[in-house]
Scaffold this active site. Structure first.
Site, PDB file in Angstrom:
ATOM      1  N   GLU A 270       0.896  -1.176   0.000  1.00 43.89           N
ATOM      2  CA  GLU A 270       0.000   0.000   0.000  1.00 43.89           C
ATOM      3  C   GLU A 270       0.918   1.205   0.000  1.00 43.89           C
ATOM      4  O   GLU A 270       1.566   1.510   1.001  1.00 43.89           O
ATOM      5  CB  GLU A 270      -0.918  -0.033   1.229  1.00 43.89           C
ATOM      6  CG  GLU A 270      -2.118   0.895   1.080  1.00 43.89           C
ATOM      7  CD  GLU A 270      -1.895   2.228   1.745  1.00 43.89           C
ATOM      8  OE1 GLU A 270      -1.483   3.166   1.018  1.00 43.89           O
ATOM      9  OE2 GLU A 270      -2.112   2.342   2.953  1.00 43.89           O
ATOM     10  N   CYS A 304      -1.716   8.888   2.672  1.00 47.85           N
ATOM     11  CA  CYS A 304      -1.431   8.381   1.333  1.00 47.85           C
ATOM     12  C   CYS A 304      -2.590   8.618   0.375  1.00 47.85           C
ATOM     13  O   CYS A 304      -2.392   8.772  -0.829  1.00 47.85           O
ATOM     14  CB  CYS A 304      -1.073   6.905   1.384  1.00 47.85           C
ATOM     15  SG  CYS A 304      -2.265   5.898   2.284  1.00 47.85           S
ATOM     16  N   GLU A 401       3.888  13.202  -5.064  1.00 48.15           N
ATOM     17  CA  GLU A 401       3.261  13.143  -3.752  1.00 48.15           C
ATOM     18  C   GLU A 401       4.044  14.026  -2.786  1.00 48.15           C
ATOM     19  O   GLU A 401       5.230  13.806  -2.551  1.00 48.15           O
ATOM     20  CB  GLU A 401       3.221  11.705  -3.232  1.00 48.15           C
ATOM     21  CG  GLU A 401       2.481  11.581  -1.911  1.00 48.15           C
ATOM     22  CD  GLU A 401       2.441  10.155  -1.398  1.00 48.15           C
ATOM     23  OE1 GLU A 401       1.405   9.754  -0.848  1.00 48.15           O
ATOM     24  OE2 GLU A 401       3.451   9.447  -1.541  1.00 48.15           O
TER      25      GLU A 401
END
Length: 497
Positions: A270, A304, A401
């Protein structure tokens, strides 16, 4: 009566509301000066002989020293887990395993305040998030999977679910307790044993969880907790484990996949995300603004699945931007243990530097930055909530990100354009859609390449709902029935296809 007096009577002054500090007491937490590794049901000194400090990111104060586990320590932890799997846990009836998970869940509820305060002290997140979200959800995951432990025959009809062995689990620093629960609960429910490696900067709640494991009287070695930096995690991935579960950066996830290629180890990843939060012109603006703020500024943007790209339909761009800027002015940045705090501390100096680098790149590439006026504490790691307009899809802030409280705003005209822009990313973890039309929500959800699509909300989680991504956001699912599958080998029963 003068004209001025009349005006003053008709236009009463708007009162200025000031919050009184409401700090949560630290007295509930009993910190040790130095911790040990949790191996075989006991806290032991590391064979490596090395320790490292862990700090409070809001003050830079050293909270404690924790071990830096070396290869020998990792081997001992894996051996303890292997012995517990083969001699005690694997063959324990599901109804007995469920009792242990229920004990853990109840202990987390009973000690929730202690865990929440420690989580905020070590991680920097606001206490109201640790108290109201992280800890209740962590306990809920143990409750949920405790319910599955004796029902695995029903989870996989026609097949017998067998545990795969020892799971090496590496968790991140943004949700230490919740990620531990996501990893441990399904592994234990299905009969596996585990070695858990918390993040370098946030090990303290994992070590407190080890105390709960002792309190619940799990067989020694069923759960082991080793602390350390990246080398410790790499040693665990390379060790004699049957399953690796990792939550963290895409870069490290790729390294892990290369390491275990050809080893027959199970793997779930993940990883990162760059989620699109899409607001259509018919959306209720006030509700959407709250969802946008929650989507990107929750946990300082250390999420996330954060909605870090806001896609706004052109007719409502100006009014939404005005409301969003006004809402940012009300956010309170400061002491994570103050119950009024909305934005806590950035987790580490390294993460703060990463955020500052990408924000500087956004300014340099021509995007227009807005930050509300607020004073930053003198010590600790802090960053103001930030939004950018005039962002193009080629900008780094729209592609990479950031993992911080930074929002990039883009516009679109049609649903087709919104889908194209939302999917124009190497990530695929989550997305949000804001509209009053149910048919449009379904149309968008079918086309968005994201593991989770929220409709008129954002950052909502439930133990019964699977979570995971596509592309560079990883593979595999955690939560729900799907979260059991990575931890079992399925054997067809007689007569089953």
């Amino acid at each position: 009566m003068t004209e001025l007096d009349t005006t003053q009577e008709r236009t009463p002054a708007v009162p200025t509301w000031e919050y009184t500090d409401a700090p949560e007491s630290k007295d509930v937490v009993r910190l040790q000066d130095r911790y040990g590794l949790f191996i075989g049901g006991e806290f032991v000194e590391p064979k490596s002989g090395r320790y490292m400090p862990t700090i409070d990111p809001s003050t830079e104060e050293v909270l404690a020293e924790v071990p830096e586990a070396g290869p020998e320590d990792v081997e001992l932890a894996v051996a303890a887990a292997r012995d517990a799997f083969e001699s005690r846990w694997r063959d324990l009836p599901g109804k007995e395993r469920s009792k242990y998970l229920y004990r853990i869940a109840r202990a987390l509820q009973e000690r929730a305040r202690e865990f929440a305060v420690l989580e905020s002290m070590n991680g920097g997140k606001p206490i109201k998030e640790s108290r109201d979200i992280d800890l209740p959800l962590a306990a809920a995951h143990f409750f949920y999977y405790a319910g599955w432990a004796d029902k695995l025959d029903y989870a996989f009809p026609g097949r017998t679910a067998r545990p795969i062995g020892v799971a090496g689990q590496v968790i991140p620093w943004n949700f230490p307790m919740l990620m531990a629960a996501w990893k441990l609960a399904p592994a234990l429910a299905t009969g596996n044993t585990t070695v858990l490696k918390p993040a370098e900067t946030t090990p303290l709640t994992a070590l407190l969880l080890a105390e709960v494991i002792q309190q619940a009287e799990l067989p020694p070695g069923t759960v082991n907790v080793i602390t350390g930096a990246g080398k410790t995690g790499a040693a665990l991935v390379a060790a004699d484990v049957d399953k690796v579960a990792f939550t963290g950066s895409t870069e490290v996830g790729k390294q892990i996949r290369r390491t275990i290629a050809g080893s027959n180890k199970r793997l779930t990843l993940e990883l990162g995300g760059k989620a699109a939060n899409i607001v259509f012109e018919d959306a209720p603006l006030d509700q959407a603004v709250e969802g946008v703020v929650n989507g990107i500024f929750f946990n300082q943007g250390h999420v996330c699945c954060a909605g870090s790209r806001l896609l706004v339909q052109e007719p409502i761009f100006e009014p939404l931007l005005e409301k969003l800027k006004a809402r940012l002015e009300t956010l309170r940045l400061g002491d994570p243990l103050d119950k009024n705090t909305d934005i806590g501390a950035i987790n580490s100096r390294a993460q703060l530097s990463r955020i500052e680098e990408l924000v500087a790149a956004g300014v340099e590439e021509g995007a227009e930055m807005y930050q509300p006026a607020c004073d930053l504490p003198e010590r600790g790691f802090w960053f103001r909530p930030t939004l950018f307009t005039g962002v193009s899809q080629s900008h780094r802030i729209a592609r990479e990100e950031i993992f911080g409280p930074v929002l990039s705003i883009l516009t679109f005209r049609t649903p087709e354009e919104a889908v194209e822009k939302a999917n124009n990313t190497p990530y695929g973890l989550s997305a949000g859609v804001w509209t009053e039309k149910g048919s449009r929500i379904l149309w968008m959800a079918e086309r968005l390449k994201a593991g989770v699509v929220w409709a008129n909300t954002f950052n909502r989680f439930d133990p019964a709902s699977p979570f995971g991504g596509y592309k560079e956001s990883g593979f595999g699912r955690e939560g729900g029935l799907h979260g059991l599958a990575p931890y079992v080998e399925l054997i067809p029963r007689d007569g089953a296809p």
